[in-house]
Design a protein around this motif. Sequence first.
Motif, PDB file in Angstrom:
ATOM      1  N   PRO A   1     -28.319   7.906  32.250  1.00 50.70           N
ATOM      2  CA  PRO A   1     -27.724   9.034  32.991  1.00 50.70           C
ATOM      3  C   PRO A   1     -26.694   8.626  34.047  1.00 50.70           C
ATOM      4  CG  PRO A   1     -30.071   9.377  32.746  1.00 50.70           C
ATOM      5  CD  PRO A   1     -29.781   7.975  32.248  1.00 50.70           C
ATOM      6  N   ASP A   2     -26.829   7.441  34.625  1.00 47.80           N
ATOM      7  CA  ASP A   2     -25.868   6.973  35.626  1.00 47.80           C
ATOM      8  C   ASP A   2     -24.621   6.359  34.989  1.00 47.80           C
ATOM      9  OD1 ASP A   2     -27.658   7.745  37.606  1.00 47.80           O
ATOM     10  OD2 ASP A   2     -28.594   5.760  37.693  1.00 47.80           O
ATOM     11  N   GLY A   3     -24.646   6.128  33.679  1.00 48.11           N
ATOM     12  CA  GLY A   3     -23.512   5.538  32.979  1.00 48.11           C
ATOM     13  C   GLY A   3     -23.367   4.044  33.192  1.00 48.11           C
ATOM     14  N   ARG A   4     -24.394   3.419  33.757  1.00 46.39           N
ATOM     15  CA  ARG A   4     -24.301   1.987  34.071  1.00 46.39           C
ATOM     16  C   ARG A   4     -24.930   1.095  33.012  1.00 46.39           C
ATOM     17  NH1 ARG A   4     -26.279   2.405  40.204  1.00 46.39           N
ATOM     18  NH2 ARG A   4     -27.927   3.436  39.072  1.00 46.39           N
ATOM     19  N   GLN A   5     -25.763   1.663  32.151  1.00 48.22           N
ATOM     20  CA  GLN A   5     -26.494   0.830  31.205  1.00 48.22           C
ATOM     21  C   GLN A   5     -26.366   1.412  29.796  1.00 48.22           C
ATOM     22  OE1 GLN A   5     -27.423  -2.028  30.862  1.00 48.22           O
ATOM     23  NE2 GLN A   5     -29.582  -2.362  30.981  1.00 48.22           N
ATOM     24  N   PRO A   6     -25.616   0.732  28.899  1.00 46.30           N
ATOM     25  CA  PRO A   6     -25.541   1.222  27.528  1.00 46.30           C
ATOM     26  C   PRO A   6     -26.841   0.890  26.779  1.00 46.30           C
ATOM     27  CG  PRO A   6     -24.346  -0.831  27.700  1.00 46.30           C
ATOM     28  CD  PRO A   6     -24.821  -0.479  29.084  1.00 46.30           C
ATOM     29  N   PHE A   7     -27.127   1.708  25.776  1.00 45.76           N
ATOM     30  CA  PHE A   7     -28.295   1.437  24.934  1.00 45.76           C
ATOM     31  C   PHE A   7     -28.072   2.072  23.576  1.00 45.76           C
ATOM     32  CE2 PHE A   7     -29.241   5.571  26.773  1.00 45.76           C
ATOM     33  CZ  PHE A   7     -29.785   6.275  25.707  1.00 45.76           C
ATOM     34  N   TYR A   8     -28.805   1.595  22.598  1.00 44.62           N
ATOM     35  CA  TYR A   8     -28.867   2.314  21.339  1.00 44.62           C
ATOM     36  C   TYR A   8     -30.293   2.290  20.833  1.00 44.62           C
ATOM     37  CZ  TYR A   8     -27.987  -2.253  18.926  1.00 44.62           C
ATOM     38  OH  TYR A   8     -28.012  -3.538  18.478  1.00 44.62           O
ATOM     39  N   THR A   9     -30.603   3.321  20.037  1.00 44.80           N
ATOM     40  CA  THR A   9     -31.935   3.409  19.465  1.00 44.80           C
ATOM     41  C   THR A   9     -31.832   3.233  17.958  1.00 44.80           C
ATOM     42  OG1 THR A   9     -31.843   5.822  19.273  1.00 44.80           O
ATOM     43  CG2 THR A   9     -32.832   4.921  21.279  1.00 44.80           C
ATOM     44  N   MET A  10     -32.897   2.705  17.399  1.00 41.92           N
ATOM     45  CA  MET A  10     -32.948   2.453  15.960  1.00 41.92           C
ATOM     46  C   MET A  10     -34.378   2.628  15.474  1.00 41.92           C
ATOM     47  SD  MET A  10     -32.365  -1.638  16.295  1.00 41.92           S
ATOM     48  CE  MET A  10     -32.308  -1.978  18.040  1.00 41.92           C
ATOM     49  N   ARG A  11     -34.523   2.629  14.162  1.00 42.02           N
ATOM     50  CA  ARG A  11     -35.868   2.760  13.607  1.00 42.02           C
ATOM     51  C   ARG A  11     -36.730   1.610  14.111  1.00 42.02           C
ATOM     52  NH1 ARG A  11     -36.491   1.680   7.570  1.00 42.02           N
ATOM     53  NH2 ARG A  11     -34.862   3.238   7.453  1.00 42.02           N
ATOM     54  N   PHE A  12     -37.966   1.936  14.483  1.00 40.08           N
ATOM     55  CA  PHE A  12     -38.930   0.913  14.864  1.00 40.08           C
ATOM     56  C   PHE A  12     -39.631   0.456  13.595  1.00 40.08           C
ATOM     57  CE2 PHE A  12     -43.360  -0.151  16.097  1.00 40.08           C
ATOM     58  CZ  PHE A  12     -43.060  -1.327  16.748  1.00 40.08           C
ATOM     59  N   VAL A  13     -39.541  -0.830  13.309  1.00 40.65           N
ATOM     60  CA  VAL A  13     -40.123  -1.397  12.096  1.00 40.65           C
ATOM     61  C   VAL A  13     -41.377  -2.172  12.481  1.00 40.65           C
ATOM     62  CG1 VAL A  13     -39.735  -2.923  10.134  1.00 40.65           C
ATOM     63  CG2 VAL A  13     -37.837  -1.573  11.051  1.00 40.65           C
ATOM     64  N   ARG A  14     -42.500  -1.737  11.937  1.00 40.70           N
ATOM     65  CA  ARG A  14     -43.761  -2.449  12.183  1.00 40.70           C
ATOM     66  C   ARG A  14     -43.838  -3.661  11.272  1.00 40.70           C
ATOM     67  NH1 ARG A  14     -46.791   0.336  15.508  1.00 40.70           N
ATOM     68  NH2 ARG A  14     -46.537   2.572  15.611  1.00 40.70           N
ATOM     69  N   GLY A  15     -44.561  -4.646  11.728  1.00 40.30           N
ATOM     70  CA  GLY A  15     -44.754  -5.829  10.899  1.00 40.30           C
ATOM     71  C   GLY A  15     -44.519  -7.084  11.702  1.00 40.30           C
ATOM     72  N   ARG A  16     -44.303  -8.152  10.987  1.00 38.24           N
ATOM     73  CA  ARG A  16     -44.122  -9.433  11.661  1.00 38.24           C
ATOM     74  C   ARG A  16     -42.703  -9.566  12.216  1.00 38.24           C
ATOM     75  NH1 ARG A  16     -43.932 -13.685   6.652  1.00 38.24           N
ATOM     76  NH2 ARG A  16     -42.395 -12.528   5.469  1.00 38.24           N
ATOM     77  N   THR A  17     -42.590 -10.416  13.211  1.00 34.69           N
ATOM     78  CA  THR A  17     -41.290 -10.666  13.833  1.00 34.69           C
ATOM     79  C   THR A  17     -40.485 -11.619  12.961  1.00 34.69           C
ATOM     80  OG1 THR A  17     -42.011 -12.593  15.075  1.00 34.69           O
ATOM     81  CG2 THR A  17     -42.317 -10.422  16.135  1.00 34.69           C
ATOM     82  N   LEU A  18     -39.208 -11.715  13.242  1.00 35.84           N
ATOM     83  CA  LEU A  18     -38.364 -12.665  12.519  1.00 35.84           C
ATOM     84  C   LEU A  18     -38.879 -14.079  12.733  1.00 35.84           C
ATOM     85  CD1 LEU A  18     -35.897 -13.349  10.820  1.00 35.84           C
ATOM     86  CD2 LEU A  18     -34.531 -13.313  12.917  1.00 35.84           C
ATOM     87  N   GLY A  19     -39.301 -14.391  13.958  1.00 34.99           N
ATOM     88  CA  GLY A  19     -39.851 -15.720  14.254  1.00 34.99           C
ATOM     89  C   GLY A  19     -41.068 -16.031  13.407  1.00 34.99           C
ATOM     90  N   GLU A  20     -41.938 -15.029  13.235  1.00 34.67           N
ATOM     91  CA  GLU A  20     -43.127 -15.227  12.399  1.00 34.67           C
ATOM     92  C   GLU A  20     -42.741 -15.435  10.941  1.00 34.67           C
ATOM     93  OE1 GLU A  20     -46.174 -12.500  15.094  1.00 34.67           O
ATOM     94  OE2 GLU A  20     -45.103 -11.596  13.403  1.00 34.67           O
ATOM     95  N   ALA A  21     -41.768 -14.693  10.462  1.00 37.22           N
ATOM     96  CA  ALA A  21     -41.316 -14.856   9.075  1.00 37.22           C
ATOM     97  C   ALA A  21     -40.724 -16.236   8.858  1.00 37.22           C
ATOM     98  CB  ALA A  21     -40.288 -13.769   8.735  1.00 37.22           C
ATOM     99  N   ILE A  22     -39.994 -16.733   9.839  1.00 39.83           N
ATOM    100  CA  ILE A  22     -39.404 -18.077   9.734  1.00 39.83           C
ATOM    101  C   ILE A  22     -40.499 -19.130   9.710  1.00 39.83           C
ATOM    102  CG2 ILE A  22     -38.015 -19.790  10.970  1.00 39.83           C
ATOM    103  CD1 ILE A  22     -36.264 -17.386  11.885  1.00 39.83           C
ATOM    104  N   GLU A  23     -41.476 -18.981  10.580  1.00 44.47           N
ATOM    105  CA  GLU A  23     -42.610 -19.925  10.601  1.00 44.47           C
ATOM    106  C   GLU A  23     -43.341 -19.937   9.264  1.00 44.47           C
ATOM    107  OE1 GLU A  23     -45.467 -19.749  13.796  1.00 44.47           O
ATOM    108  OE2 GLU A  23     -43.863 -19.406  15.255  1.00 44.47           O
ATOM    109  N   ASP A  24     -43.618 -18.749   8.713  1.00 34.92           N
ATOM    110  CA  ASP A  24     -44.284 -18.645   7.417  1.00 34.92           C
ATOM    111  C   ASP A  24     -43.477 -19.315   6.325  1.00 34.92           C
ATOM    112  OD1 ASP A  24     -46.313 -17.245   8.636  1.00 34.92           O
ATOM    113  OD2 ASP A  24     -45.704 -15.284   7.834  1.00 34.92           O
ATOM    114  N   TYR A  25     -42.178 -19.102   6.346  1.00 34.62           N
ATOM    115  CA  TYR A  25     -41.295 -19.689   5.334  1.00 34.62           C
ATOM    116  C   TYR A  25     -41.363 -21.217   5.384  1.00 34.62           C
ATOM    117  CZ  TYR A  25     -37.055 -21.095   2.903  1.00 34.62           C
ATOM    118  OH  TYR A  25     -36.188 -21.707   2.055  1.00 34.62           O
ATOM    119  N   HIS A  26     -41.279 -21.768   6.588  1.00 32.77           N
ATOM    120  CA  HIS A  26     -41.288 -23.241   6.726  1.00 32.77           C
ATOM    121  C   HIS A  26     -42.661 -23.843   6.494  1.00 32.77           C
ATOM    122  CE1 HIS A  26     -37.120 -23.788   7.783  1.00 32.77           C
ATOM    123  NE2 HIS A  26     -37.205 -22.749   8.605  1.00 32.77           N
TER     124      HIS A  26
END
Length: 91
Positions: A64-89
């Motif tokens: 509302p103050d115009g000082r902080q930009p943001f965007y919203t997106m779908r919230f995806v449940r599940g593992r994080t990218l870090g967890e997926a990378i760990e699993d892959y390796h």
Amino acid sequence: AKGGIGQVWLARDDTLGREVALKELRPDRSHDDMVWSRFFEEARITGQLEHPGIVPIYELSKDPDGRQPFYTMRFVRGRTLGEAIEDYHAK
């Protein structure tokens, strides 16, 4: 979660009754015009893409103050990218 220029929060869209991911600039980076430009470009480009592997953008705005930009997106449940990378390796 926190990245190079942004941080992501789990938020609630009360109008539509759903959880969303809200990404905003990190406070320590929000005073840099070049970072603002990168942030808006990231949101605009991502918002134009349609692919099952890309999370859709719902809204691009400022607080509302115009000082902080943001965007919203779908919230995806599940593992994080870090967890997926760990699993892959680990395999």
